[in-house]
Motif scaffolding. Sequence first.
Motif, mmCIF file in Angstrom:
data_model
loop_
_atom_site.group_PDB
_atom_site.id
_atom_site.type_symbol
_atom_site.label_atom_id
_atom_site.label_comp_id
_atom_site.label_asym_id
_atom_site.label_seq_id
_atom_site.Cartn_x
_atom_site.Cartn_y
_atom_site.Cartn_z
ATOM 1 N N ALA A 78 0.812 -1.217 0.000
ATOM 2 C CA ALA A 78 0.000 0.000 0.000
ATOM 3 C C ALA A 78 0.848 1.271 0.000
ATOM 4 C CB ALA A 78 -0.932 0.002 1.213
ATOM 5 N N LYS A 79 2.136 1.128 0.294
ATOM 6 C CA LYS A 79 3.020 2.292 0.384
ATOM 7 C C LYS A 79 3.631 2.606 -0.984
ATOM 8 C CE LYS A 79 4.061 1.145 5.181
ATOM 9 N NZ LYS A 79 5.080 0.666 6.140
ATOM 10 N N ILE A 80 3.578 3.864 -1.369
ATOM 11 C CA ILE A 80 4.091 4.278 -2.672
ATOM 12 C C ILE A 80 5.442 4.960 -2.473
ATOM 13 C CG2 ILE A 80 3.617 5.591 -4.771
ATOM 14 C CD1 ILE A 80 0.644 5.580 -3.906
ATOM 15 N N ASP A 81 6.490 4.347 -2.987
ATOM 16 C CA ASP A 81 7.839 4.896 -2.829
ATOM 17 C C ASP A 81 7.943 6.276 -3.469
ATOM 18 O OD1 ASP A 81 8.570 2.601 -1.541
ATOM 19 O OD2 ASP A 81 9.614 1.710 -3.239
ATOM 20 N N GLY A 82 8.594 7.186 -2.763
ATOM 21 C CA GLY A 82 8.881 8.505 -3.314
ATOM 22 C C GLY A 82 7.720 9.471 -3.318
ATOM 23 N N LEU A 83 6.581 9.061 -2.778
ATOM 24 C CA LEU A 83 5.412 9.938 -2.774
ATOM 25 C C LEU A 83 5.325 10.648 -1.432
ATOM 26 C CD1 LEU A 83 3.334 10.189 -5.113
ATOM 27 C CD2 LEU A 83 1.744 8.932 -3.680
ATOM 28 N N PRO A 84 5.193 11.977 -1.432
ATOM 29 C CA PRO A 84 5.080 12.698 -0.158
ATOM 30 C C PRO A 84 3.895 12.190 0.658
ATOM 31 C CG PRO A 84 5.392 14.232 -1.990
ATOM 32 C CD PRO A 84 5.161 12.886 -2.592
ATOM 33 N N LYS A 85 4.100 12.039 1.973
ATOM 34 C CA LYS A 85 3.042 11.507 2.830
ATOM 35 C C LYS A 85 1.831 12.434 2.894
ATOM 36 C CE LYS A 85 5.890 8.572 5.787
ATOM 37 N NZ LYS A 85 6.336 8.261 7.165
ATOM 38 N N ASP A 93 12.325 -1.482 -12.819
ATOM 39 C CA ASP A 93 11.476 -0.635 -11.956
ATOM 40 C C ASP A 93 10.003 -0.718 -12.334
ATOM 41 O OD1 ASP A 93 13.560 0.314 -10.340
ATOM 42 O OD2 ASP A 93 14.054 1.887 -11.786
ATOM 43 N N MET A 94 9.574 -1.880 -12.792
ATOM 44 C CA MET A 94 8.156 -2.081 -13.102
ATOM 45 C C MET A 94 7.363 -2.512 -11.866
ATOM 46 S SD MET A 94 7.669 -1.254 -16.251
ATOM 47 C CE MET A 94 8.922 0.017 -16.094
ATOM 48 N N ALA A 95 8.075 -2.863 -10.806
ATOM 49 C CA ALA A 95 7.466 -3.128 -9.499
ATOM 50 C C ALA A 95 8.321 -2.426 -8.463
ATOM 51 C CB ALA A 95 7.385 -4.622 -9.204
ATOM 52 N N GLN A 96 7.675 -2.008 -7.373
ATOM 53 C CA GLN A 96 8.420 -1.250 -6.363
ATOM 54 C C GLN A 96 9.337 -2.142 -5.534
ATOM 55 O OE1 GLN A 96 6.125 2.458 -4.720
ATOM 56 N NE2 GLN A 96 4.780 0.697 -4.501
ATOM 57 N N ARG A 97 8.906 -3.368 -5.293
ATOM 58 C CA ARG A 97 9.654 -4.257 -4.403
ATOM 59 C C ARG A 97 9.290 -5.710 -4.712
ATOM 60 N NH1 ARG A 97 5.522 -1.452 -1.725
ATOM 61 N NH2 ARG A 97 6.870 0.345 -1.355
ATOM 62 N N ALA A 98 10.181 -6.624 -4.348
ATOM 63 C CA ALA A 98 9.947 -8.044 -4.627
ATOM 64 C C ALA A 98 8.679 -8.544 -3.955
ATOM 65 C CB ALA A 98 11.149 -8.875 -4.163
ATOM 66 N N SER A 99 8.404 -8.067 -2.749
ATOM 67 C CA SER A 99 7.219 -8.537 -2.028
ATOM 68 C C SER A 99 5.933 -8.126 -2.730
ATOM 69 C CB SER A 99 7.229 -8.025 -0.586
ATOM 70 O OG SER A 99 7.215 -6.608 -0.547
ATOM 71 N N ASP A 100 5.949 -7.019 -3.493
ATOM 72 C CA ASP A 100 4.766 -6.628 -4.273
ATOM 73 C C ASP A 100 4.448 -7.687 -5.332
ATOM 74 O OD1 ASP A 100 4.763 -4.325 -2.799
ATOM 75 O OD2 ASP A 100 4.937 -2.951 -4.494
ATOM 76 N N ILE A 101 5.490 -8.233 -5.939
ATOM 77 C CA ILE A 101 5.296 -9.292 -6.936
ATOM 78 C C ILE A 101 4.647 -10.505 -6.292
ATOM 79 C CG2 ILE A 101 6.496 -10.891 -8.488
ATOM 80 C CD1 ILE A 101 8.609 -8.681 -8.916
ATOM 81 N N ASP A 102 5.088 -10.837 -5.079
ATOM 82 C CA ASP A 102 4.490 -11.960 -4.360
ATOM 83 C C ASP A 102 3.015 -11.711 -4.072
ATOM 84 O OD1 ASP A 102 6.858 -13.390 -4.340
ATOM 85 O OD2 ASP A 102 7.512 -12.599 -2.412
ATOM 86 N N VAL A 103 2.683 -10.492 -3.695
ATOM 87 C CA VAL A 103 1.283 -10.145 -3.407
ATOM 88 C C VAL A 103 0.432 -10.314 -4.660
ATOM 89 C CG1 VAL A 103 -0.266 -8.221 -2.843
ATOM 90 C CG2 VAL A 103 1.764 -8.630 -1.453
ATOM 91 N N VAL A 104 0.953 -9.854 -5.798
ATOM 92 C CA VAL A 104 0.221 -9.990 -7.059
ATOM 93 C C VAL A 104 -0.109 -11.457 -7.335
ATOM 94 C CG1 VAL A 104 0.474 -9.844 -9.580
ATOM 95 C CG2 VAL A 104 1.065 -7.876 -8.149
#
Length: 671
Positions: free
Chosen positions: A278-285, A614-625
Amino acid sequence: MQSVTTRKDGEILIVTVDNPPVNVLSWHVRNGLSDGIKEALADDSVKAAVLICAGQTFIAGADITEFQRSDLPESVNFLEVLTAFEGSTKPLVAAIHGTALGGGLETALCCHYRIAVPSAKLGLPEVKLGLLPGGGGTQRLPRVVGVEQAAVMVSLGEPISAQKALESGLVDALAGETSLEADAIALARACIAKGPRPTRDLPVNGDLAVIEKLKADNARKWKGFDAPYANLRCIEAAAANTNIDDGLKIEREEFGKLMMGSQSAAQRHIFFAERQAAKIDGLPKDTKLRDVTKVGVIGAGTMGGGISMNFLQKGIAVTIVEMAQENLDRGVGVIRKNYEASAAKGRYSSEQVEGMMGLLTPTLSLDDLADCDLVIEAVYESMDVKKDVFGKLDAICKPGAILASNTSYLNVNEIASATKRPQDVLGMHFFSPANVMKLLEVVRGEKTADDVLATAMAIGKKIGKVAVVAGVCDGFIGNRMLSKRQQPANELLMEGATPQQIDTVFTEFGFPMGPFQMADLAGMDIGWHRDTSKEPTNVREAMCLAGRFGQKNGKGFYDYDEKRNRTPSPEALAIIEDFRSKSNRAKREISDQEIVERCLYPMVNEGYLILEEDMAQRASDIDVVWVYGYGWPVYRGGPMFWGDLEGPAKIVEALERHGVTVADSLKAKAN
């Protein structure tokens, strides 16, 4: 601020846990609880104690972030706290609101009496993390509620209501929603004369037959999982051992095996991965979200209707557009039918169904989308068609409206180029059936604005989806990796493997179905040119020429009966054999291990390439998909997690042996 505080109300000591946001049993909470019971026992003026929590909930469970930590300050062991509570010579009352889950319920079970507000939920959900209650829950719960209910609660992991808890004896009384503390103190005073009631001293009642029934009823759901069966073994141990200490020993042994095994590690990985996604890298909170109170959906077919249902059931108005009245009526009818089917099962009342349908505005005009805050296109998967739709939306929709495509593969940047507002365009890829499947790929275009991306992710959460950010590439994350599985599966078919052998490898791995079962389910004729004069270029076309379209007409790679049960098809095997011989392909024996190496290892490799690009933010995102969108077994943690367990060096060696170009980052990890 202290996480556990005490104060007295006459002869009652009130022990309050305040460890936001959900009062988990962190090390400092355990220390505070230990100090609290010591204070109650040491003070002669205290005759009983109440355990209560500040904030939104009772103790919600263990702090699982501590499971992998070795740097914790010195603290009291959880089992020591429970032993001290249960062994108290003064009555203890647990005052429950919100949720008492896992270690929270185990703590309450070690108190002598329990009171809860009517809205409270109580449960032992550890099985969902591949574990069992490690604080005596499998031994104390059946002593309070009996074998039948305890077996159901620990093996399924679903919480029960406070009313059900009262009926079963899990709580002794219900408090007022706003008077929990006062009611708990009153109960504690009434219990002074009764004295302590240690749960460990209660007998275990009930019929163990429920355990075999649970196994039979959930055989398909539990296939491959260790934890449900370990939980039930512990319930059997509780029934078999009059002395609770013997049962607790078995519980600790079973807990240790699960805790050290790969399944729980995988399930805990997905638990955290889902939250991280749910967290978007580089996006201001402080990125301000756009308001979305009205949604437009273009297309009333299977996808469009399912997408609409997500919003309607959250009270968000939907305008749904179709080109023909017949299609519109059919789509709206399916939505109503789906809701009425849910109502028949008790999920909704008839009033709720009418309320949701009342939020739906069917129309044949795109112009009626002018006041929508978000428009999701779910039309035919053609770039020309989609660009035409988005060009029209650009002229119709109000400034600031978010324009989303439900495309599965197509270039979102090219779709956005059909508008003068590419910053407002992104992909929102739902999975079929869209009202059921939890995954939502949110595809960030080259020019997608930060607030548009953040809003789409927030909307995904609001409608109950697990949203993952993906970049623009062919197939995004999930379908891009799926193609790397399907291609070698087709090749293996040509080299001598049968559809059943390949599918069985997948189902034994833990997938709900294999690639050829999936092809039959989806329909073999999707995308087929239907020109019978053309020679087939692949087995699928050969199947279609023979009139084998899959489950829809009872014959595909398999034959199907009227209940859609499948059996291997001699005709399909003959078609495959004929196509192989015409292609001059030699037939040979294929091992199950080769199927794993050629179908699953390339998926891991593709995951590394996705990360490199950089088509996914992190390896765990791929697992979630893959867990939430494609049926990857959660107890294997997703392809990237599983790849680490399998061993990068082993995967690289096999990929190179099979002629696959290996991602640089995977090679580096293998060295």
